[in-house]
Design an enzyme around this catalytic site. Sequence first.
Site, PDB file in Angstrom:
ATOM      1  N   CYS A 135       3.271  45.154  70.156  1.00  0.00           N
ATOM      2  CA  CYS A 135       2.828  44.441  68.947  1.00  0.00           C
ATOM      3  C   CYS A 135       2.755  42.926  69.151  1.00  0.00           C
ATOM      4  CB  CYS A 135       3.754  44.767  67.788  1.00  0.00           C
ATOM      5  SG  CYS A 135       5.499  44.738  68.232  1.00  0.00           S
ATOM      6  N   HIS A 247       5.151  39.844  62.288  1.00  0.00           N
ATOM      7  CA  HIS A 247       5.741  39.084  63.396  1.00  0.00           C
ATOM      8  C   HIS A 247       5.126  37.685  63.405  1.00  0.00           C
ATOM      9  CE1 HIS A 247       7.509  42.694  64.798  1.00  0.00           C
ATOM     10  NE2 HIS A 247       6.885  42.867  65.943  1.00  0.00           N
TER      11      HIS A 247
END
Length: 351
Positions: A135, A247
Amino acid sequence: MANWKQGEPLVVAVAGATGAVGAEMLKTLEMRDFPADKIVPLASSRSAGKIITFKGREIEVQELTERSFEGVHLALFSAGGGTSEKFAPFAVKSGCTVVDNSSQWRMDERCPLVIPEVNPDDLYKHRGIIANPNCSTIQMLVALKPLHDAAKIKRVVVSTYQAVSGTGQKAIVELESQVRQLFNLQEPEVKVYPYQIAFNCLPQIDVFLENGYTKEEMKMVNETHKMLDPNIRVTATTVRVPVFYGHSESINIETERKLTANQARAILAQAPGVQVYDNPAEKMYPMPIDAAGEDEVFVGRIREDESIENGLNFWCVADNIRKGAALNAVQIAELLLEKDLVRVPDPNAFI
Ligand code: A2P
């Protein structure tokens, strides 16, 4: 053999359908109107019989077994590395093309590692399993690719601020319960992470390696080399923060040719999958609460690194479950269909 031909009904399995990423994969397939004629949700025996809804229809979750892929053309896996290691080869043996979200196959030479905005043509090399990148690597490379094309990146220094959803459903529950426990003056229960995550930051994601880096940090290095350019020097520090979704990354790059902040802003504004959200005068910069539930990689705080000749700093935020996982996997699946690559050249390639 389930090799699919254009025009035939398409059967798609999601392995790990009850997990954080698997559920988002199903949602993404539905939202993007992926042309699946049948969906097969798979999970562990614990979830067999559970009901999920897809396009208004109720479908029963089945236990993932070696025989789950008979008659399935395409499978999206997000059920952990061990599960992918064990079952993806059986999927391929059944003629089913796999897009795998775990780290199991990412560095395997037989498996292309693909971000559609970065290296879509690597899909042509697939032999049955395509790996979905980490990710943190995905959002970083979506932003770096256009800058690399424009000015050739020599070095990247990245620090991440990663949401707990990246660890899975149990970590989402752990953060939520610890916050509740602390507000009730109770001792927080620590099960998923080595320490309390509520109101804390953990400079450890995944296990430590001999070189002092964590496995997560080395994934960012190795995956950048595999997908973008093996000559870029990359160093990473990955940190888990008490955020549910999204994130964030502080990225510093050194380039061969000079790019001003305005040039970088203009390049990124044109880049596929990127949204520039950058106006300090208006306190405008991306944050996880903006990115959660969105498809784009958001970039802000773009400025020149005044400590070197050709350097830039910026801040990059994306929904780790979407672009960082489920969306990227579904985009790969869409490209496989478009390029007529839902097929397995050798069913025994991974057995
Ligand atoms: P289950 O819900 O039955 O445990 P997350 O990343 O959110 O923790 O989700 C992991 C997903 O992977 C879940 O759907 C989980 O199913 C599935 N899973 C974990 N281990 C296995 C296994 N051994 N076989 C099949 N599915 C598994």
